[in-house]
Structure formats: C-alpha cells, structure tokens
Design a protein around this motif. Structure first.
Motif, PDB file in Angstrom:
ATOM      1  N   LYS A   1       5.576   1.291  -9.294  1.00 22.53           N
ATOM      2  CA  LYS A   1       4.312   1.253  -8.748  1.00 22.53           C
ATOM      3  C   LYS A   1       3.572  -0.193  -9.189  1.00 22.53           C
ATOM      4  O   LYS A   1       2.575  -0.204  -9.320  1.00 22.53           O
ATOM      5  CB  LYS A   1       3.505   2.625  -9.041  1.00 22.53           C
ATOM      6  CG  LYS A   1       4.172   3.611  -8.534  1.00 22.53           C
ATOM      7  CD  LYS A   1       3.407   4.828  -8.881  1.00 22.53           C
ATOM      8  CE  LYS A   1       4.088   6.152  -8.455  1.00 22.53           C
ATOM      9  NZ  LYS A   1       3.013   7.287  -8.569  1.00 22.53           N
TER      10      LYS A   1
ATOM     11  N   ASN B   1       0.933   1.690  -3.848  1.00 26.61           N
ATOM     12  CA  ASN B   1      -0.198   2.552  -3.884  1.00 26.61           C
ATOM     13  C   ASN B   1       0.125   4.224  -3.541  1.00 26.61           C
ATOM     14  O   ASN B   1      -0.279   4.925  -3.741  1.00 26.61           O
ATOM     15  CB  ASN B   1      -1.541   2.173  -3.059  1.00 26.61           C
ATOM     16  CG  ASN B   1      -1.680   0.926  -3.678  1.00 26.61           C
ATOM     17  OD1 ASN B   1      -1.510   0.361  -4.954  1.00 26.61           O
ATOM     18  ND2 ASN B   1      -2.735   0.256  -2.859  1.00 26.61           N
TER      19      ASN B   1
ATOM     20  N   GLU C   1       0.437   5.070  -0.653  1.00 23.19           N
ATOM     21  CA  GLU C   1      -0.383   6.028   0.615  1.00 23.19           C
ATOM     22  C   GLU C   1       0.689   6.203   1.840  1.00 23.19           C
ATOM     23  O   GLU C   1       1.856   5.605   1.788  1.00 23.19           O
ATOM     24  CB  GLU C   1      -1.325   4.949   1.280  1.00 23.19           C
ATOM     25  CG  GLU C   1      -2.251   4.492   0.218  1.00 23.19           C
ATOM     26  CD  GLU C   1      -3.341   3.345   0.805  1.00 23.19           C
ATOM     27  OE1 GLU C   1      -3.960   3.493   1.782  1.00 23.19           O
ATOM     28  OE2 GLU C   1      -3.431   2.413   0.052  1.00 23.19           O
TER      29      GLU C   1
ATOM     30  N   ARG D   1       0.970  -1.207   0.097  1.00 22.94           N
ATOM     31  CA  ARG D   1      -0.112  -0.084   0.066  1.00 22.94           C
ATOM     32  C   ARG D   1       0.901   1.391   0.037  1.00 22.94           C
ATOM     33  O   ARG D   1       0.481   2.436  -0.364  1.00 22.94           O
ATOM     34  CB  ARG D   1      -1.068   0.142   1.290  1.00 22.94           C
ATOM     35  CG  ARG D   1      -1.928  -0.982   1.282  1.00 22.94           C
ATOM     36  CD  ARG D   1      -2.722  -0.879   2.346  1.00 22.94           C
ATOM     37  NE  ARG D   1      -3.642   0.044   2.690  1.00 22.94           N
ATOM     38  CZ  ARG D   1      -4.467   0.537   3.491  1.00 22.94           C
ATOM     39  NH1 ARG D   1      -4.605  -0.483   4.509  1.00 22.94           N
ATOM     40  NH2 ARG D   1      -5.181   1.714   3.852  1.00 22.94           N
TER      41      ARG D   1
ATOM     42  N   MET E   1      -3.319   3.594 -12.501  1.00 17.43           N
ATOM     43  CA  MET E   1      -2.920   4.724 -11.570  1.00 17.43           C
ATOM     44  C   MET E   1      -4.396   4.944 -10.938  1.00 17.43           C
ATOM     45  O   MET E   1      -4.416   5.582  -9.863  1.00 17.43           O
ATOM     46  CB  MET E   1      -2.469   6.139 -12.012  1.00 17.43           C
ATOM     47  CG  MET E   1      -3.093   6.395 -13.140  1.00 17.43           C
ATOM     48  SD  MET E   1      -4.715   7.200 -13.156  1.00 17.43           S
ATOM     49  CE  MET E   1      -4.359   8.395 -11.877  1.00 17.43           C
TER      50      MET E   1
ATOM     51  N   GLU F   1      -8.882  -0.049  -8.529  1.00 20.48           N
ATOM     52  CA  GLU F   1      -8.390  -0.485  -7.264  1.00 20.48           C
ATOM     53  C   GLU F   1      -7.699   0.273  -6.250  1.00 20.48           C
ATOM     54  O   GLU F   1      -7.069   0.032  -5.430  1.00 20.48           O
ATOM     55  CB  GLU F   1      -7.712  -2.036  -7.463  1.00 20.48           C
ATOM     56  CG  GLU F   1      -8.355  -2.948  -8.217  1.00 20.48           C
ATOM     57  CD  GLU F   1      -9.686  -3.424  -7.965  1.00 20.48           C
ATOM     58  OE1 GLU F   1      -9.831  -3.344  -6.737  1.00 20.48           O
ATOM     59  OE2 GLU F   1     -10.582  -3.909  -8.609  1.00 20.48           O
ATOM     60  N   GLN F   2      -7.458   1.712  -6.760  1.00 23.79           N
ATOM     61  CA  GLN F   2      -6.649   2.674  -6.079  1.00 23.79           C
ATOM     62  C   GLN F   2      -7.368   3.847  -5.637  1.00 23.79           C
ATOM     63  O   GLN F   2      -6.799   4.887  -5.071  1.00 23.79           O
ATOM     64  CB  GLN F   2      -5.439   3.160  -6.984  1.00 23.79           C
ATOM     65  CG  GLN F   2      -4.558   1.837  -7.255  1.00 23.79           C
ATOM     66  CD  GLN F   2      -3.378   2.226  -8.194  1.00 23.79           C
ATOM     67  OE1 GLN F   2      -2.624   3.343  -7.885  1.00 23.79           O
ATOM     68  NE2 GLN F   2      -3.347   1.790  -9.517  1.00 23.79           N
ATOM     69  N   GLU F   3      -8.676   3.693  -6.046  1.00 22.58           N
ATOM     70  CA  GLU F   3      -9.701   4.929  -5.731  1.00 22.58           C
ATOM     71  C   GLU F   3      -9.602   5.448  -4.342  1.00 22.58           C
ATOM     72  O   GLU F   3      -9.549   6.726  -4.192  1.00 22.58           O
ATOM     73  CB  GLU F   3     -11.027   4.487  -6.258  1.00 22.58           C
ATOM     74  CG  GLU F   3     -11.229   4.391  -7.620  1.00 22.58           C
ATOM     75  CD  GLU F   3     -11.240   3.037  -7.714  1.00 22.58           C
ATOM     76  OE1 GLU F   3     -11.910   2.778  -9.011  1.00 22.58           O
ATOM     77  OE2 GLU F   3     -10.411   2.082  -7.369  1.00 22.58           O
ATOM     78  N   GLU F   4      -9.299   4.708  -3.315  1.00 21.40           N
ATOM     79  CA  GLU F   4      -9.490   5.127  -2.043  1.00 21.40           C
ATOM     80  C   GLU F   4      -8.152   6.038  -1.490  1.00 21.40           C
ATOM     81  O   GLU F   4      -8.425   7.022  -0.761  1.00 21.40           O
ATOM     82  CB  GLU F   4      -9.575   3.896  -1.310  1.00 21.40           C
ATOM     83  CG  GLU F   4     -10.676   3.240  -1.021  1.00 21.40           C
ATOM     84  CD  GLU F   4     -11.912   3.945  -0.595  1.00 21.40           C
ATOM     85  OE1 GLU F   4     -11.863   4.768   0.183  1.00 21.40           O
ATOM     86  OE2 GLU F   4     -12.796   3.763  -1.506  1.00 21.40           O
ATOM     87  N   LYS F   5      -7.106   6.152  -2.257  1.00 21.99           N
ATOM     88  CA  LYS F   5      -6.164   6.744  -1.828  1.00 21.99           C
ATOM     89  C   LYS F   5      -6.204   8.058  -2.565  1.00 21.99           C
ATOM     90  O   LYS F   5      -5.544   9.332  -1.991  1.00 21.99           O
ATOM     91  CB  LYS F   5      -4.689   6.305  -2.655  1.00 21.99           C
ATOM     92  CG  LYS F   5      -4.556   6.275  -3.904  1.00 21.99           C
ATOM     93  CD  LYS F   5      -3.035   5.893  -4.291  1.00 21.99           C
ATOM     94  CE  LYS F   5      -2.617   6.012  -5.744  1.00 21.99           C
ATOM     95  NZ  LYS F   5      -1.422   5.391  -6.087  1.00 21.99           N
ATOM     96  N   TYR F   6      -7.307   8.691  -3.274  1.00 21.46           N
ATOM     97  CA  TYR F   6      -7.469   9.952  -3.778  1.00 21.46           C
ATOM     98  C   TYR F   6      -8.647  10.550  -2.935  1.00 21.46           C
ATOM     99  O   TYR F   6      -9.966   9.942  -3.000  1.00 21.46           O
ATOM    100  CB  TYR F   6      -7.668   9.871  -5.237  1.00 21.46           C
ATOM    101  CG  TYR F   6      -6.798   9.238  -5.952  1.00 21.46           C
ATOM    102  CD1 TYR F   6      -5.446   9.647  -6.087  1.00 21.46           C
ATOM    103  CD2 TYR F   6      -7.077   8.028  -6.722  1.00 21.46           C
ATOM    104  CE1 TYR F   6      -4.601   9.078  -6.884  1.00 21.46           C
ATOM    105  CE2 TYR F   6      -6.070   7.362  -7.541  1.00 21.46           C
ATOM    106  CZ  TYR F   6      -4.870   8.148  -7.618  1.00 21.46           C
ATOM    107  OH  TYR F   6      -3.873   7.567  -8.399  1.00 21.46           O
TER     108      TYR F   6
ATOM    109  N   ARG G   1       3.609  -1.777 -12.318  1.00 23.83           N
ATOM    110  CA  ARG G   1       3.191  -1.426 -13.447  1.00 23.83           C
ATOM    111  C   ARG G   1       3.506  -2.110 -14.364  1.00 23.83           C
ATOM    112  O   ARG G   1       3.102  -2.473 -15.606  1.00 23.83           O
ATOM    113  CB  ARG G   1       2.750  -0.063 -13.908  1.00 23.83           C
ATOM    114  CG  ARG G   1       2.092   1.119 -13.052  1.00 23.83           C
ATOM    115  CD  ARG G   1       2.450   2.460 -13.195  1.00 23.83           C
ATOM    116  NE  ARG G   1       1.757   3.484 -12.527  1.00 23.83           N
ATOM    117  CZ  ARG G   1       2.059   4.409 -12.393  1.00 23.83           C
ATOM    118  NH1 ARG G   1       3.126   5.126 -12.677  1.00 23.83           N
ATOM    119  NH2 ARG G   1       0.951   5.321 -11.446  1.00 23.83           N
TER     120      ARG G   1
END
Length: 443
Positions: free
Chosen positions: A213, A63, A65, A59, A393, A396-401, A215
C-alpha cells in the motif's frame, strides 16, 4: 428513473421497468444524486489525463477504496470504465495506458474537385505543419537543455528525447530537428534501452510497492527483493522507484498526550534512551495515541517489546481510561511467563501513575520506568511506532473510513501486518514476529 426512485419506487421495480440490472440502477442513482443530471452529458466528450488516471488507480490499489465509490466520486457513467483502467494498468506493467483521441484524417482525394480548393487546403496544411514543427523544436531543445549541461548533447540523449516526443510529433520532424538519421536512431534504440534489462526487477518492485500500500521506501523494497532472491543495489532500486513515481508516504507528528500532572508515584527513568535489548521481554514500552475521525475519537494503547520492535498486546477503545490499560496488561500477561527482569517504560501519563497499574507491575516483579517530564524522546520507540502507524494507514486516508468501527478494523489489520508481514532493515529483512520467534527457539 431518478425521479421515480425519489417518489418511492423500489430498485427491483425500476430494474424490471427499464430492463437493467439492479446494480446498474443503484449506481446511476448514486451518480446523479452526487453530480446531478448534467454528468451524463458531460461524460460523452470528457478526456482523462494520465496523471488523473494514476491518482484514481492509486485510490484503489493503495488506499483500498472500492471501485464503485471511486467511480461515482469522479463522475464516471459506469464503474466498468474504471475497471477497464485497472485491467490495462496491470496488463501494461503497472503503467497507465493513454488512449489517443481523434479521428484519422480523411483522404485528400475527395477535395480534388478543383485546383483552387486544393491550393487553399495546401496552404492551411503548410501553416499547420510549420506550427507543429516550431512546437516540436521548442519542446525538443527545452529537454536538451534540462538533460545536458554540455553545449553538444550526446546522440544517446537525442535518441531518448525523440523517443519521449514521438507520441506528440511526427517522427521525421523530430529526426530533422535533432540532426540524426533514421538508421542512427534505430541503432541506439536497438543497442540499449537502459531499463529494458531491468524489466523483471521493475515489475517486482511495483508488485512489492502496491502489495504494501505504498508504505515501503527504496530501502525496504531492496530488502524484500533480496528476501525473494534478487541481488540488487539499493541505489538502483531508488532510481527505478523515482522513475516510476513510487514514493513512500510522508510522515506527520502525533499530538495526543495523556499527561495530567502528578497524581501518583513517578518512577525513575531506568531506560535512559537505551532502546536495545538482547532477548524478548527485557524492555517493554507503552503509551496511548489518539485517532480523530471527523470529531469522533479512538484511542490505541499498545505494548512494544524493544527486541524486534514487536507489539506484544494492545487495546483500542473510545475512551482513554484505566480499563483500557488493564485489558492491555491482561492480554500481555496471559502467557504466565516470568517477567522478573523486565523493565516496563512509559511517559508520566495519569494511567501509569495510578496505584492499581503500579501494583500489577509489582505483582509480576516488573521494574517500572518513566520518561522525564517534557522529554518525549525518552519514549522514542513508541513515538516512532505511532508515527509509522499513522503515516501508513491513517494520515491523508481518513476519508476512506466511514465509521469508527471501520477505522478500528484497519488499525487491527495494520498491527497484524506490522508484526507478521512488514520487514525491517534493522532486523536483516525479517518481520518483528520472525525475529522474535528465532530468539525464542534458540532459548
């Protein structure tokens, strides 16, 4: 402390009263607010698995975070615990370090008060040893069956399984079950560890994977290794990445469409799915895609040059309107180059049917091209770019924004990364910007 903060006391005042740093006060308050008071008691005897630690570390490394936010989210009493996991993870060659819990058994000499007590203890110990032996035997043969299709496993396989199980079961017990001697075990261990010679390569693969990251798949990692002077086969990279669970992210499809029927002139399809170009500014592609962040939306409108798949310009807006398209065009045309032989392709979105958009292209003597209705593959380059962008980017990464502004900055950062840092196999290991620059220098 928490109650005093709820009653309005300031952080500096609490820090002074408890003789604790303000950052620690803020952390504890956020922790209790999320998990309640019980989290402070629960953490005393809490154990964390290797998989849990790895997911948590990813994470932060993949990600991006923050350590504090992740530590609070998983309920650590201090962010220093997570910081320690990270340090040991990197020191151990990007591998999770597991701390073995439990006390060392006390000397049995204290129990020797009388023969009766010793006898009872011996019986208990014997039963425990037998139980442990049966567990070790069961796990050993399960691994033998899964690792070898032959009735008689090779010594190398037996040694490998013993090495895997040594942390759980006594070494002597495993040797007995496998039917090999201590000297044979150490002979094969000393003779060859299949990946010991690959230590430097493994570290470099992990470095490339985490720097990008998560990718990069094995093909792109192989290209980057070759760019850095490592001559290595892609199959070997694939095997090593699989061994260390370094998997690239799974792709999802986009759903947004700007088509609203026929409201203006529909141009012919001049591309006809021929996406290749021999020089910059021969074929451009554009489209609009939507980012939905918990009900709030951003729209990205880029121009992609077929030569090198380079992003020429783009605009990010909260509304998919004509102003966005005009701004994107103005950025693309600011170099005042000759675009007379350029074909500019899009779908049949309402923006591209608009009179003002089509007039701008005519002024530059650009040939407009459009996909056929319902044929998204006619604009395949943009489809691929949007899929890649969201895969690497957003999905599955929406929560970090936390806000649309944070998401916008992340999209801008990604497009810079895509143009200038992200190598492509098709471009012989170059980035889109490097590939484009080579052509412009030659011309």
């Amino acid at each position: 402390m928490f109650e005093r903060r709820k009653n309005g006391e300031t952080i500096p005042s609490l820090a002074k009263a408890f003789n604790v740093q303000e950052s620690n006060i803020k952390y504890l308050i956020a922790l209790i607010k999320k998990h309640g008071y019980n989290i402070l008691r629960e953490n005393k005897n809490r154990a964390y698995s290797k998989d849990f630690k790895l997911q948590t570390i990813n994470r932060i490394l993949i990600n991006h975070e923050s350590i504090n936010s992740v530590a609070i989210d998983i309920g650590l009493t201090s962010s220093g615990i997570l910081d320690n996991w990270l340090s040991k993870f990197k020191e151990n060659g990007y591998n999770v370090v597991e701390n073995k819990k439990g006390r060392k058994p006390k000397s049995m000499t204290k129990l020797k008060k009388n023969d009766k007590v010793l006898s009872e203890q011996d019986k208990i110990k014997q039963l425990e040893e037998e139980n442990l032996y049966l567990k070790a035997e069961n796990e050993y043969f399960k691994k033998i069956e899964s690792s070898s299709s032959r009735k008689e496993a090779k010594r190398e396989e037996k040694v490998k399984i013993i090495a895997e199980l040594r942390a759980k079961y006594p070494f002597k017990t495993l040797l007995k079950i496998a039917g090999i001697s201590k000297s044979v075990y150490y002979y094969y261990i000393g003779k060859k560890d299949i990946d010991e010679k690959n230590k430097d390569i493994i570290e470099k693969i992990k470095e490339i994977y985490y720097a990008n990251k998560g990718r990069y798949g094995y093909r792109r990692v192989t290209l980057e290794l070759k760019n850095q002077g490592f001559n290595i086969n892609h199959k070997k990279v694939q095997r090593l990445m699989k061994k260390f669970n370094l998997q690239s992210i799974i792709r999802k499809k986009r759903k947004y469409s700007s088509y609203k029927g026929r409201i203006g002139k529909i141009a012919d399809n001049h591309i006809k799915r021929n996406f290749e170009a021999t020089a910059p500014n021969q074929k451009w592609f554009t489209d609009v895609t939507e980012f939905n962040l918990r009900g709030e939306k951003l729209y990205l409108s880029p121009i992609l040059d077929a030569y090198g798949r380079y992003i020429v310009s783009y605009d990010i807006s909260r509304s998919a309107n004509l102003e966005q398209i005009n701004h994107m065009l103005n950025l693309a045309f600011k170099e005042n180059e000759n675009y007379e032989n350029l074909i500019f392709h899009s779908d049949q979105g309402w923006q591209y049917q608009h009179y003002s958009y089509q007039e701008k292209l005519k002024e530059k003597k650009i040939t407009q091209s459009m996909s056929r209705k319902g044929n998204s593959l006619d604009n395949g380059l943009m489809e691929c770019f949007f899929g890649l962008l969201k895969l690497e980017m957003f999905y599955e990464q929406e929560e970090k924004y936390k806000t649309l502004e944070e998401l916008k900055e992340a999209i801008e950062d990604y497009i810079y990364y895509y143009n200038n840092k992200r190598i492509k196999e098709k471009l012989k290991g170059l980035t889109p910007a490097s590939y484009r620059s080579q052509s412009l220098l030659v011309s």
